[in-house]
Structures are given as C-alpha cells and as structure tokens.
Write an enzyme that holds these catalytic residues in place. Sequence first.
Site, PDB file in Angstrom:
ATOM      1  N   HIS A  21       0.846  -1.196   0.000  1.00 17.31           N
ATOM      2  CA  HIS A  21       0.000   0.000   0.000  1.00 17.31           C
ATOM      3  C   HIS A  21       0.877   1.240   0.000  1.00 17.31           C
ATOM      4  O   HIS A  21       2.015   1.224   0.457  1.00 17.31           O
ATOM      5  CB  HIS A  21      -0.951   0.013   1.209  1.00 17.31           C
ATOM      6  CG  HIS A  21      -0.293   0.349   2.522  1.00 17.31           C
ATOM      7  ND1 HIS A  21      -0.119   1.640   2.971  1.00 17.31           N
ATOM      8  CD2 HIS A  21       0.244  -0.449   3.491  1.00 17.31           C
ATOM      9  CE1 HIS A  21       0.477   1.626   4.143  1.00 17.31           C
ATOM     10  NE2 HIS A  21       0.709   0.371   4.476  1.00 17.31           N
ATOM     11  N   CYS A  22       0.335   2.315  -0.572  1.00 14.92           N
ATOM     12  CA  CYS A  22       1.010   3.602  -0.521  1.00 14.92           C
ATOM     13  C   CYS A  22       0.208   4.502   0.408  1.00 14.92           C
ATOM     14  O   CYS A  22      -0.452   4.023   1.324  1.00 14.92           O
ATOM     15  CB  CYS A  22       1.143   4.191  -1.927  1.00 14.92           C
ATOM     16  SG  CYS A  22      -0.426   4.473  -2.765  1.00 14.92           S
ATOM     17  N   MET A  23       0.217   5.808   0.174  1.00 11.14           N
ATOM     18  CA  MET A  23      -0.489   6.722   1.058  1.00 11.14           C
ATOM     19  C   MET A  23      -1.994   6.479   1.079  1.00 11.14           C
ATOM     20  O   MET A  23      -2.639   6.626   2.106  1.00 11.14           O
ATOM     21  CB  MET A  23      -0.224   8.166   0.617  1.00 11.14           C
ATOM     22  CG  MET A  23       1.166   8.656   0.962  1.00 11.14           C
ATOM     23  SD  MET A  23       1.369   8.845   2.730  1.00 11.14           S
ATOM     24  CE  MET A  23       0.173  10.126   3.063  1.00 11.14           C
TER      25      MET A  23
END
Length: 516
Positions: free
Chosen positions: A29-31
């Site tokens: 996952h990113c932000m």
Amino acid sequence: MATEDKNRATAAAILPLVGGAANVSSIAHCMTRLRLGLHDRSLVQDDALKAVPAVMGVVDDDTYQIVLGPGTVARVTPEFEKLVEEGKAATPAADPAPASGTPLSAAELAAQGAEMKAARKAKNATPFKLFLRKIANIFVPLIPALIGCGIIAGLNGLLVNLEWLPSVTPALAAMASGFMALIAVFVGYNTAKEFGGTPILGGAVAAIIVFPGVANIEAFGQKLSPGQGGVLGALGAAVLAVYVEKWCRRWVPEALDVLVTPTLTVLISGLVTIFGLMYVAGEVSTAIGTFANWLLSNGGAGAGLVLGGFFLPLVMLGLHQALIPIHTTLIEQQGYTVLLPILAMAGAGQVGAAIAVYFRLPRNESIRKTIKSALPAGFLGVGEPLIYGVSLPLGRPFITACVGGAFGGAFVGFFNQLGDAVGSTAIGPSGWALFPLLDGNHGLGATIAIYAGGLVVGYLAGFVATYFFGFSKDLLTEFNVSQEPSATTPAAEAAPVAGTTAAAGPDAPAKEPAGV
C-alpha cells in the site's frame, strides 16, 4: 475494537471481489491505495468493488489499486493480509461468480472510463515510464515520514515565532530534522531494493554522503560538505552499488562471495561517490533549486499557469513521477518545495469542474450521485474518483478542469513573483490536506492566505470554464437524462460511474491525494 472490526469488514468485503486469496500474488500500500498483484485480472468484479462503502475508486495499472484514502489504507491492509494468509492456508474456494446484471447507471460513461484507463496503462508500459515508476517506488514509502516531520516542523516554527514553550522547541526541532538529516540513507536503501540489489549495501554507500567526516575530504579542488549531493547523490550511489554487486556476484567464487562482494561493493561505489558523485549531484541539486526559484521569480503567473494547467495530463501519462526527486531535493535544500502548492491547483480545477457538471446535468441522477460522493475526497486532494468517474470520460470537462488548475497555479505563481514564496514541507497531500504542511518566507498567515486564494481561484475558474464551455449540445443531449435504475431493479445492483463509489455511506473515510 469497533474500528478494528470495521477495517476487517472492509478487507473481508474486498477479498472475494478480487478473486479470493488464491488470486492475490502480492500486497502493498502507498499513502491512499491498496496495491494488489493478481494472477488473473478477469476474476475482479470492478463494479461490486466500487460499491463497497470504504472504496473510493479503483485504478488498473501495473498493480490493481483500490483507493481507500489516507489512514484507512494503512489499517485495512494488515487485515487484508491476514485474510489472504488464512485463505491460502485453508482449502482454496471456488472461483467467485462474475457480477450479475448489467450496469444500470451511466454504463456508457463507465465503459469509456475503463477504455481510457486501459489505454493509459498500455502507454505507461514504456521503458522510460517503467523507470519513473521505479523512482516513485523509492520515494513514496518515505512520504509518511516527510509528512509527520513536516507537520512537527511547522508546529515548532509556530511556537518559536510566538516564543512559547522555549524548553520544548529544541526537542521538536530534533524530531523534525532528524529524518531529513538521514534521508539519503533511506533513499539509498530503497534504491538498492528497487533495482535488485542488497538494500543494506545501498544504504551503507548512501550513508557516506551524510557522514560528517567527508568535510575533511577534497574533491574537484574543493572541500566536500556533509550531505552534498543529497537524495540525488544517494540515488546515484545506490544504483552504482547495485551494478557493482551484481558484477561481483557473477565473478567472485561462491566460497569468497560473503566476504568479497559486500567489501568491493562499498569500496568501489564509495570511492566513486566521494570523488565524483557527491560533487556532480551537488551541482545538479543546486541547479534544480536555483532554477525553481528563478522560474517562479521571473515567470510568476505564466509559470504557475503552465504548471497548474498541465499537471493532470502529466499524471495521466505517468510523467509526474519524475517530479518526486525534485520535490525532495527542494525540501532538503530549502525546507519546502515551492512547486507542490502550484501543482495542487490542478485538483482545485477538478473540483470546480465537477460542481459545474453537477449543475449542468440536473436530470442525470447517477452522475450527480457520483459527484456528491466524490467531492469530499476532491476537496482533500484525492482526484481519482472525479477524474476517472466524471471529467475524463466526458472529455471536455477534463480540459476545462485543467483550465481551472492553470488559473489557480497562475494566482500562486504571481505571488511567488512578488516575493511571497508558498511551499510545502512534505509531498503527498494536496487540496485542503496541504494546509498543515504549508511554509513560506513571509509568515504562515500570508502563506495560508495565498494558497487558499489559489484554491478559490481554481474552484471558480474550473466551474466557469466547465459550465460555459464544457458541454457541446450533443453531450448535453446524451447525458442530461435520467439514468436511475427502474423501480423493478434492486437498488443494490446499481453500478456507480467508473472510478467512484456508488455513494459515500456514513462510514466512508476522509479521502486522500495522491499520490496527485
């Protein structure tokens, strides 16, 4: 406990809609996005996913990306990982049945959006864009620390200016500056990992750049400075280390590999870094900062207009990733990046355009519902639902949204030309979410006022341009009609417009940026 149950419920709702645990090959996952590697993309039920209350949209790229928003994604991902592990340990379930029924709302618009996303994915598969994606993968994991330290830096600056809590401000300064002092090490670690080397060796070579002892070393006729070259130097040093390491793995005998390979990797890459890369990268970094300041000091409104107007097309082409090292370099040098607040105006143009679409299509309940559910995310800087679900498939509204971003960027750029620099101490957030990270050279009040003024200009320009020029007669005829499901159709089967949720329920989270 209730929050944990909610996050697990979201993960449990998503898993069968992406083909079950057996179909998931990787999880990250990113932000704001849950990024999944999938064995069989055809098993994904897009429309059903978009109808999950916590899901703000989906993006089909090199990974299948589910937009959940900041904070939410970091909580849902561990629950999703647990469910996948449990599912793989159990007897594999039968493949899920495909979603039944035909999309009942804005079906043609959704199809156009899907086609555009597929075309964009194909275009983004070029070697250059794949390289930019690697660069993004190096810096995106650093964004949470940049945001946290940036907010602490802003709080510390406010306390110093007000002369409050003088015994606390040195501690806050240490918290805010510690990460930035060592950011080169983290960049080196991530670079080696991304390019297929040993991460710790990349970090070890990059650490040379920030080691205080380099101040006693002379290169190119001048003394080096700790940190000279910054993140660009760390990037280059780690890439070099990867190639040296791979060469050693090929030629060094296995019996000696554990001793010789890491030694030669650090030695060769370290010498090149000290006597070459630090100086060259330092000159490039200085040139970037000088050019950014010159561009806004002299180009002002014109430069802001171009940057704000063309940022969304850059995002669509995947070229915006090239800006991440530039932002980071500016933050490292000056404490903030003057480019991000201008680029954030692109999101303001999208919001204004979406509001105009809402009023121009009073009979299209489906699109209006989509806009109402996606606008809170748009105000917070999350552009995907509005871009993929509304403006891009419609065509003209995407262009007029860019016009709104151009005017907002011109407003902020104009004040930069007057000497009022408006910057962000971190990258990632946009829209209203950027306010806690703002910094500048004329006090926080003036900085906030200029940025807020830019947002208002972007909203208004995007609205006016879209309302008056965003629709042809044919487009109005085609879409200004009711597309609500008939009374005999279960409401739960109504499909949302591509890229958005059906409607934001009471549990819908506050929604992200952006990773524009």
